[in-house]
Design a protein around this motif. Structure first.
Motif, PDB file in Angstrom:
ATOM      1  N   GLU A 292      66.521   0.122   1.741  1.00 33.33           N
ATOM      2  CA  GLU A 292      67.316  -0.779   2.572  1.00 33.33           C
ATOM      3  C   GLU A 292      66.708  -2.179   2.578  1.00 33.33           C
ATOM      4  N   TYR A 293      65.394  -2.236   2.666  1.00 31.75           N
ATOM      5  CA  TYR A 293      64.696  -3.521   2.612  1.00 31.75           C
ATOM      6  C   TYR A 293      65.043  -4.266   1.330  1.00 31.75           C
ATOM      7  N   ALA A 294      65.018  -3.544   0.209  1.00 32.22           N
ATOM      8  CA  ALA A 294      65.298  -4.174  -1.085  1.00 32.22           C
ATOM      9  C   ALA A 294      66.726  -4.696  -1.165  1.00 32.22           C
ATOM     10  N   VAL A 295      67.675  -3.984  -0.546  1.00 28.42           N
ATOM     11  CA  VAL A 295      69.073  -4.426  -0.572  1.00 28.42           C
ATOM     12  C   VAL A 295      69.253  -5.700   0.242  1.00 28.42           C
ATOM     13  N   ILE A 296      68.612  -5.779   1.406  1.00 30.43           N
ATOM     14  CA  ILE A 296      68.788  -6.919   2.302  1.00 30.43           C
ATOM     15  C   ILE A 296      67.993  -8.130   1.835  1.00 30.43           C
ATOM     16  N   ALA A 297      66.775  -7.906   1.368  1.00 30.79           N
ATOM     17  CA  ALA A 297      65.831  -9.004   1.121  1.00 30.79           C
ATOM     18  C   ALA A 297      66.203  -9.830  -0.096  1.00 30.79           C
ATOM     19  N   GLY A 298      65.712 -11.058  -0.085  1.00 30.02           N
ATOM     20  CA  GLY A 298      65.773 -11.918  -1.266  1.00 30.02           C
ATOM     21  C   GLY A 298      64.367 -12.384  -1.578  1.00 30.02           C
ATOM     22  N   ASP A 299      64.252 -13.422  -2.359  1.00 30.34           N
ATOM     23  CA  ASP A 299      62.958 -14.032  -2.620  1.00 30.34           C
ATOM     24  C   ASP A 299      62.737 -15.096  -1.563  1.00 30.34           C
ATOM     25  N   GLY A 300      61.858 -14.838  -0.644  1.00 25.56           N
ATOM     26  CA  GLY A 300      61.676 -15.821   0.407  1.00 25.56           C
ATOM     27  C   GLY A 300      60.571 -15.447   1.356  1.00 25.56           C
ATOM     28  N   ASN A 301      60.645 -15.991   2.576  1.00 26.53           N
ATOM     29  CA  ASN A 301      59.582 -15.860   3.547  1.00 26.53           C
ATOM     30  C   ASN A 301      59.723 -14.583   4.359  1.00 26.53           C
ATOM     31  N   GLN A 302      58.578 -14.011   4.735  1.00 27.24           N
ATOM     32  CA  GLN A 302      58.600 -12.893   5.668  1.00 27.24           C
ATOM     33  C   GLN A 302      57.553 -13.114   6.760  1.00 27.24           C
TER      34      GLN A 302
ATOM     35  N   PHE B  91      72.205   0.552   4.711  1.00 30.14           N
ATOM     36  CA  PHE B  91      72.312  -0.076   3.397  1.00 30.14           C
ATOM     37  C   PHE B  91      71.927   0.862   2.249  1.00 30.14           C
ATOM     38  N   SER B  92      71.698   2.123   2.541  1.00 30.47           N
ATOM     39  CA  SER B  92      71.296   3.045   1.475  1.00 30.47           C
ATOM     40  C   SER B  92      72.234   4.221   1.307  1.00 30.47           C
ATOM     41  N   GLY B  93      72.959   4.583   2.380  1.00 29.20           N
ATOM     42  CA  GLY B  93      73.794   5.781   2.319  1.00 29.20           C
ATOM     43  C   GLY B  93      73.029   7.065   2.512  1.00 29.20           C
TER      44      GLY B  93
ATOM     45  N   THR C 211      64.376 -12.194   3.393  1.00 26.86           N
ATOM     46  CA  THR C 211      63.271 -11.238   3.422  1.00 26.86           C
ATOM     47  C   THR C 211      62.816 -10.996   4.853  1.00 26.86           C
ATOM     48  N   ALA C 212      62.806 -12.063   5.661  1.00 23.05           N
ATOM     49  CA  ALA C 212      62.469 -11.900   7.078  1.00 23.05           C
ATOM     50  C   ALA C 212      63.516 -11.059   7.788  1.00 23.05           C
ATOM     51  N   LEU C 213      64.781 -11.221   7.431  1.00 25.47           N
ATOM     52  CA  LEU C 213      65.845 -10.400   8.012  1.00 25.47           C
ATOM     53  C   LEU C 213      65.622  -8.927   7.680  1.00 25.47           C
ATOM     54  N   ALA C 214      65.236  -8.650   6.451  1.00 29.19           N
ATOM     55  CA  ALA C 214      64.974  -7.269   6.036  1.00 29.19           C
ATOM     56  C   ALA C 214      63.792  -6.688   6.802  1.00 29.19           C
ATOM     57  N   THR C 215      62.756  -7.491   6.995  1.00 30.80           N
ATOM     58  CA  THR C 215      61.583  -7.047   7.743  1.00 30.80           C
ATOM     59  C   THR C 215      61.962  -6.730   9.185  1.00 30.80           C
ATOM     60  N   LEU C 216      62.726  -7.617   9.804  1.00 21.81           N
ATOM     61  CA  LEU C 216      63.156  -7.428  11.180  1.00 21.81           C
ATOM     62  C   LEU C 216      64.025  -6.184  11.303  1.00 21.81           C
TER      63      LEU C 216
ATOM     64  N   THR D 178      53.696   0.817   1.605  1.00 17.68           N
ATOM     65  CA  THR D 178      54.231  -0.504   1.272  1.00 17.68           C
ATOM     66  C   THR D 178      54.271  -1.444   2.468  1.00 17.68           C
ATOM     67  N   PHE D 179      54.780  -0.975   3.602  1.00 16.36           N
ATOM     68  CA  PHE D 179      54.913  -1.844   4.768  1.00 16.36           C
ATOM     69  C   PHE D 179      53.573  -2.118   5.440  1.00 16.36           C
TER      70      PHE D 179
END
Length: 447
Positions: free
Chosen positions: A289-299, A318-320, A342-347, A372-373
């Motif tokens: 789910e993190y990978a689906v939401i995140a982009g290249d950016g700040n966390q 986001f994974s089913g 990426t921060a949105l995915a972390t949150l 990983t986390f």
């Protein structure tokens, strides 16, 4: 340590908890027939090559397999009777009407109904009913870690951490096979029960010859991967505490927590630890789910606070697969800068973890984030800001599962277990109000 996960294969060498050497490769899924399945021969060739390479520079005393809990192997006289099914094969659900009549109640198995082949019992039913010619050749059915142990040592064994991993095949409170095993008519296929740390015997002579390993190299029974992550804390901490084992899946393992608040609708369940004790658990597919939401950016925390201030939200799922909202389709509401995805995915992952821990009643004891986390400081800090009555620790060691499995080679360990790093408590501006709004939005979409 020999490890098989959904996406990767790994061989790692340890000495008293110190990582000495490792090598990894992608794990491959073949499309079939008769169904999508693990490419075990490619994995086997990787392990033989890696063992050969490792043996040239290190002395290897024992091999411990570990793997995910949603794969099992039907073994014939000299090899696989049927391919090892890919747990994401949705075609397995064709058996559900008949399987549901045999499936034990949640009160017995503490294993929720989950999609595709995530319940190993459903895979077994499909193989018996839809591949009868292959099934008829089977002599044993073993979990995936024990398949590799069998291939290395030639000894078939059952083991509780694997049988108790949301399979429907185990009754955790009773410490025995569930009623499904007899109802499905597979009780004769389960080999004798061995403990995860039991040596099964030395490697087979042909493997010693092919790899250069000493003929007396021991093969240990092996363990479910999330339970391997738990082992270092079982021997170094007093209950209650919770370990978040993170990777493709986030598994929340609450040691010392009552099983009474487990709810199959939330995808909470009981796993079984290496000593045979049930452990209250929750799970969601956080890494995916993190990978689906995140982009290249700040966390970092500044980015977390910008997302909160914007009001943008990621709402599950986001994974089913996995978690309390697996059947809903994930959406992102509001505008968020690409650099803050990426921060949105972390949150999002911190909020789902917090929600599941609260529903399970895990309000006391330390929280240890490993995998990983554990290396995502913003995730650990956000989780700590959400869980103000608990201390959060980060184990930034990405080899945690392998390290735990390696402990089984000499059990119990005689060396000092490394402590995870404490995460200093912080306050995040607007987080409490954001959590209330996010929870309300989640409740609405789940209705």
């Amino acid at each position: 340590m020999l490890r098989v996960e959904m996406f990767h294969l790994k061989l790692a060498l340890f000495d008293d908890g110190r990582l000495l050497w490792e090598k990894s490769a992608p794990n491959c899924i073949r499309p079939g027939p008769p169904y999508p399945h693990e490419d075990v021969e490619s994995a086997w060739n990787f392990f033989l090559d890696a063992l050969r390479e490792a043996a040239r520079s290190h002395q290897i005393g024992a091999i411990v397999p570990t793997a995910h809990g949603a794969a099992g192997a039907l073994i014939g006289e000299s090899g696989l009777a049927a391919p090892v099914m890919d747990y994401e094969f949705t075609g397995v659900e064709v058996v559900e009407p008949d399987y549901a009549r045999l499936r034990p109640p949640f009160s017995e198995s503490l294993s929720p109904k989950v999609p595709a082949g995530l319940n190993l019992g459903r895979q077994l039913a499909y193989q018996k009913w839809h591949c009868p010619d292959l099934f008829a050749k089977a002599r044993y059915f073993v979990g995936y870690p024990q398949y590799w142990a069998w291939r290395l040592a030639g000894v078939a064994a059952s083991e509780v951490t694997t049988l108790g991993a949301h399979t429907d095949l185990w009754a955790p409170r009773q410490g025995q096979a569930s009623s499904l095993v007899k109802a499905l008519g597979v009780d004769h296929l389960l080999p004798p029960l061995r403990r995860a740390f039991d040596p099964l015997g030395p490697i087979k002579p042909d493997i010693a010859a092919a790899t250069g390993l000493a003929p007396g190299t021991l093969v240990v029974c092996g363990i479910h991967d999330s339970n391997a992550s738990l082992l270092p804390y079982l021997v170094s901490r007093r209950a209650p505490f919770t370990v978040l084992s993170t990777g493709t899946w986030v598994i929340l393992m609450c040691v010392g927590l009552s099983l009474d608040q487990l709810d199959p609708r939330d995808d909470t369940l009981a796993n079984v630890d290496a000593l045979g004790r049930p452990v209250a658990c929750g799970r969601f597919m956080g890494g995916r789910e993190y990978a689906v939401i995140a982009g290249d950016g700040n966390q970092d925390l500044d980015a977390i606070e910008r997302v909160i201030a914007s009001g943008a939200m990621a709402l599950p799922c986001f994974s089913g697969h996995g978690g309390p909202y697996a059947t809903t389709k994930g959406v992102i509401r509001g505008e968020v800068a690409a650099s803050d995805r990426t921060a949105l995915a972390t949150l999002y992952c911190a909020l789902i973890s917090d929600l599941m821990l609260t529903r399970m009643g895990a309000t006391r004891g330390d929280l240890i984030v490993e995998g990983t986390f554990g290396g995502n400081r913003a995730f650990c800090q956000t989780l700590g800001a959400l869980r103000t009555t608990q201390r959060v620790f980060a184990a930034e060691d990405t080899a945690g599962t392998a390290r735990g499995a390696a402990m089984l080679a000499h059990w119990p360990p005689s060396y000092q277990i490394a402590e995870p790093a404490p995460v200093n408590p912080i306050s995040i501006t607007g987080l409490d109000s954001y959590r209330k709004a996010w929870t309300a939005a989640v409740d609405m979409i789940a209705r």
